[in-house]
Design a protein around this motif. Structure first.
Motif, PDB file in Angstrom:
ATOM      1  N   ASP A   1       0.842  -1.166  -0.088  1.00  0.00           N
ATOM      2  CA  ASP A   1      -0.046   0.010  -0.048  1.00  0.00           C
ATOM      3  C   ASP A   1       0.674   1.182   0.157  1.00  0.00           C
ATOM      4  O   ASP A   1       0.251   2.361  -0.219  1.00  0.00           O
ATOM      5  CB  ASP A   1      -1.069  -0.018   1.337  1.00  0.00           C
ATOM      6  N   PHE A   2       2.023   1.036   0.106  1.00  0.00           N
ATOM      7  CA  PHE A   2       3.000   2.161   0.339  1.00  0.00           C
ATOM      8  C   PHE A   2       3.304   2.829  -1.123  1.00  0.00           C
ATOM      9  O   PHE A   2       3.221   1.953  -1.906  1.00  0.00           O
ATOM     10  CB  PHE A   2       4.228   2.057   1.170  1.00  0.00           C
ATOM     11  N   GLU A   3       3.839   4.171  -1.054  1.00  0.00           N
ATOM     12  CA  GLU A   3       4.179   4.481  -2.441  1.00  0.00           C
ATOM     13  C   GLU A   3       5.100   3.800  -3.059  1.00  0.00           C
ATOM     14  O   GLU A   3       6.202   3.505  -1.968  1.00  0.00           O
ATOM     15  CB  GLU A   3       4.486   6.148  -2.300  1.00  0.00           C
ATOM     16  N   LYS A   4       5.384   3.558  -4.221  1.00  0.00           N
ATOM     17  CA  LYS A   4       6.408   2.682  -4.828  1.00  0.00           C
ATOM     18  C   LYS A   4       7.588   3.408  -5.174  1.00  0.00           C
ATOM     19  O   LYS A   4       7.886   4.035  -6.078  1.00  0.00           O
ATOM     20  CB  LYS A   4       5.750   1.863  -6.063  1.00  0.00           C
TER      21      LYS A   4
ATOM     22  N   ASN B   1      11.089   6.387  -8.110  1.00  0.00           N
ATOM     23  CA  ASN B   1       9.803   5.585  -8.571  1.00  0.00           C
ATOM     24  C   ASN B   1       9.954   4.665  -9.912  1.00  0.00           C
ATOM     25  O   ASN B   1       8.901   4.301 -10.314  1.00  0.00           O
ATOM     26  CB  ASN B   1       8.485   6.509  -8.690  1.00  0.00           C
TER      27      ASN B   1
ATOM     28  N   GLU C   1      -1.887   9.797 -13.223  1.00  0.00           N
ATOM     29  CA  GLU C   1      -1.556   8.902 -11.864  1.00  0.00           C
ATOM     30  C   GLU C   1      -2.494   9.083 -10.742  1.00  0.00           C
ATOM     31  O   GLU C   1      -2.505   7.927 -10.121  1.00  0.00           O
ATOM     32  CB  GLU C   1      -0.192   9.577 -11.417  1.00  0.00           C
TER      33      GLU C   1
ATOM     34  N   ARG D   1      -4.173   5.597  -9.231  1.00  0.00           N
ATOM     35  CA  ARG D   1      -3.806   5.015  -7.717  1.00  0.00           C
ATOM     36  C   ARG D   1      -5.079   5.163  -7.286  1.00  0.00           C
ATOM     37  O   ARG D   1      -5.360   4.276  -6.312  1.00  0.00           O
ATOM     38  CB  ARG D   1      -2.707   6.223  -7.264  1.00  0.00           C
TER      39      ARG D   1
ATOM     40  N   HIS E   1      -1.847   5.394   1.619  1.00  0.00           N
ATOM     41  CA  HIS E   1      -0.736   6.312   1.590  1.00  0.00           C
ATOM     42  C   HIS E   1      -0.386   6.789   0.073  1.00  0.00           C
ATOM     43  O   HIS E   1       0.032   7.876  -0.176  1.00  0.00           O
ATOM     44  CB  HIS E   1       0.480   5.725   2.182  1.00  0.00           C
ATOM     45  N   GLU E   2      -0.268   5.729  -0.819  1.00  0.00           N
ATOM     46  CA  GLU E   2       0.014   6.008  -2.018  1.00  0.00           C
ATOM     47  C   GLU E   2      -0.963   6.789  -2.940  1.00  0.00           C
ATOM     48  O   GLU E   2      -0.219   8.019  -3.365  1.00  0.00           O
ATOM     49  CB  GLU E   2      -0.040   4.704  -2.972  1.00  0.00           C
TER      50      GLU E   2
ATOM     51  N   GLN F   1      -0.260  10.726  -1.436  1.00  0.00           N
ATOM     52  CA  GLN F   1       1.077  11.316  -1.815  1.00  0.00           C
ATOM     53  C   GLN F   1       0.742  11.883  -3.028  1.00  0.00           C
ATOM     54  O   GLN F   1       1.277  13.054  -3.483  1.00  0.00           O
ATOM     55  CB  GLN F   1       1.994  10.270  -1.953  1.00  0.00           C
ATOM     56  N   GLU F   2       0.088  11.458  -4.038  1.00  0.00           N
ATOM     57  CA  GLU F   2      -0.262  11.922  -5.302  1.00  0.00           C
ATOM     58  C   GLU F   2      -1.393  13.196  -4.964  1.00  0.00           C
ATOM     59  O   GLU F   2      -1.284  14.152  -5.716  1.00  0.00           O
ATOM     60  CB  GLU F   2      -0.952  11.061  -6.258  1.00  0.00           C
TER      61      GLU F   2
END
Length: 548
Positions: free
Chosen positions: A95-98, A106, A242, A246, A267-268, A271-272
């Protein structure tokens, strides 16, 4: 004392040459001194000496640095499942940002299936390659292609035992599975986590990282709007923005019937959102759910290729957008005027047709004092009363103008209502605690719609049923009691399980059942209503019913 005998007679060793004499290596490295009286061995000369003596000197250390592991295109025969027993599914969290945990890039990110950390690349100079050598972690999954590799060898693993990990990382659904999500015969209605905990797909907790519960309730509510949910579960958004990608991934993880854990993290997506909104909405600062919903829907509309001028050009507008007639009249100063909000027949009335994604409902002012019997502590008002703002008769004053509102056909399939509870001026921010009473079913919207026989028979009701209800809760901390009395805002979403008809309350990681008859007891702030599907009458039938 007797002398020890030789192991071999000397007569037998006659004629055998003696071994070559050993020379001091330092002697061979000597060179004529320079002008300062110091002698050095040139690198080329040193290499020649060491190379010449390496085979002769029996006392030299023949051990060399270990060579880099050979890269393989395929696993060694008979070792297809090598290192797969080191995978730890309990620590995996996609689930965290890649982003690579070392370079914060990224691009081409892999997840270590042993410790769960993210690393960039898998080549001999990549961070994942070094992590495999240093930590002895060998199995990695590409978070974009969902392919699993073994490092440092570099070959791909094609084992069906990894399908559950690939599915959790990027859940995919068939059309048949999506169509059965809301049916009572859904075989995936109940699921179990790795630890054996039972959960219901679609009704899982969402992690509140710090102050992002305003986003959690909006995502929970939108993920239970069937047309929007089905669209994000089935469509391919590789060419979209994006933000859309997401959002789709988060929706798919919420409805995952084979999840490792009974909660997800936004979370991902957060962040976006923070990046696109210029940090207007972040995970560390509490925001208003209605402001975020308005921003979120408009940006999703644009991310899906929607037009700013053409209505109904995206799934967002086709689901929530409706039309509203606004009548405006200037307020003039008259000595005999008794009611400023009463429309005058002689004055000019301006009529505008506007489009909306949500409707704002105004609460009556809360009383300052209790009544004599101390019953009016928390006032109540029916939902139909505050909906009368859109009946085309009641007028409101806005900037020296009186306005009337009325809904127009065709009504949107889903109606979003915002109960305005907070008002703010230069000095203070106030909250209206008035409770809005309503029934979760059978909301008749026909009194607030301009009659149109071609769209709907005027004599028939237009029923809407509640899908999601966002509730505000004021939490007072200990230090606030004695001082200013400031309150902390918290939010929770109440959504309906369409397979059973039960209501589920989702507040961060807490998911529990709630009685549908008691939904109105909270401070309702945001609601989503679904229009019942009824056959659309033809023009002739509508005309006949109108004449009758």
């Amino acid at each position: 004392m007797a002398k020890r005998q030789a192991s071999e007679p000397l007569d037998e060793l006659l004629g055998v040459a003696s071994p070559a004499s050993k020379k001091s290596r330092t002697a061979e490295l000597e060179t004529p001194p320079n002008e300062n009286g110091v002698s050095f061995a040139t690198p080329s000369h040193m290499d020649q000496v060491i190379a010449s003596n390496s085979d002769e000197d029996d006392f030299d250390d023949h051990t060399t640095a270990p060579a880099a592991p050979l890269r393989q295109a395929n696993p060694t025969e008979g070792y297809d499942d090598l290192y797969l027993d080191t995978i730890d599914r309990q620590v995996l969290d996609f689930d965290f940002e890649k982003l690579c945990s070392v370079s914060l890039s990224n691009i081409n990110v892999y997840a270590c299936l042993v410790c769960g950390r993210y690393f960039q690349g898998r080549g001999p100079k990549s961070h994942a390659y070094f992590h495999a050598l240093e930590e002895d972690h060998h199995v990695y999954i590409n978070l974009e292609t969902q392919k699993v590799y073994v490092l440092p060898e570099g070959y791909e693993v094609k084992s069906k035992s990894l399908d559950d990990i690939k599915y959790v990382s990027d859940p995919r659904y068939s059309k048949h599975e999506v169509m059965n999500l809301d049916r009572a015969t859904n075989e995936h209605h109940k699921s179990w986590t790795l630890s054996g905990k039972e959960y219901t797909p679609g009704f899982v907790g969402m992690n509140n990282i710090k102050e992002n519960d305003y986003l959690n309730v909006v995502v929970q509510a939108l993920s239970h709007v069937p047309p929007l949910r089905n669209y994000f579960l089935l469509q391919d958004f590789t060419k979209n923005s994006e933000l859309v990608k997401r959002c789709s991934i988060l929706f798919r993880k919420i409805w995952n019937p084979r999840a490792f854990k009974a909660q997800v993290s936004p979370h991902e997506l957060l962040q976006e959102i923070a990046l696109r909104s210029n940090k207007r909405f972040t995970l560390t600062t509490q925001s208003d759910p209605v402001e975020f919903l308005s921003w979120f829907l408009n940006n999703l509309h644009l991310g899906l290729g929607g037009s700013k001028s053409k209505p109904g050009s995206s799934m967002i507008q086709r689901t929530f957008q409706g039309k509203l007639k606004v009548e405006s009249q200037a307020i003039t100063a008259r000595a005999d005027a008794t009611d400023r909000l009463r429309f005058e027949e002689a004055a000019e009335v301006k009529v505008d047709i506007v489009r909306f994604l949500l409707l704002t409902l105004d609460l009556p002012a809360a009383p300052l004092f209790q009544d004599e019997l101390e019953r009016n502590i928390i006032p109540q008002v029916p939902l139909t009363t505050i909906l009368s703002k859109y009946d085309g008769k009641s007028a409101q004053e806005h900037h020296s103008q009186r306005k009337r509102y009325r809904l127009l056909h065709p009504l949107p399939p889903y109606l979003i209502l915002h109960v305005k509870r907070f008002s703010q001026n230069k000095f203070v921010s106030e909250r209206n605690p008035t409770i809005v009473t309503f029934d979760a079913r059978n909301l008749d919207v026909s009194p607030y719609v301009e009659p149109n026989p071609a769209e709907w028979p005027p004599s028939e009701p237009i029923w809407y049923d509640l899908v999601a209800n966002v509730v505000h809760e004021a939490v007072r901390t200990r230090e606030d009691v004695a001082d200013s009395g400031d309150e902390k805002k918290t939010w929770k979403a109440q959504v309906r399980d369409r397979t059973t008809g039960e209501w589920i309350s989702c507040q961060d990681l807490y998911v529990e059942k709630v009685q549908g008859e008691l939904l109105y007891l909270g401070e309702t702030y945001l609601q989503i209503w679904e229009k019942r599907r009824e056959p659309k009458p033809s023009g002739s039938v509508a005309k006949a019913k109108t004449k009758g």
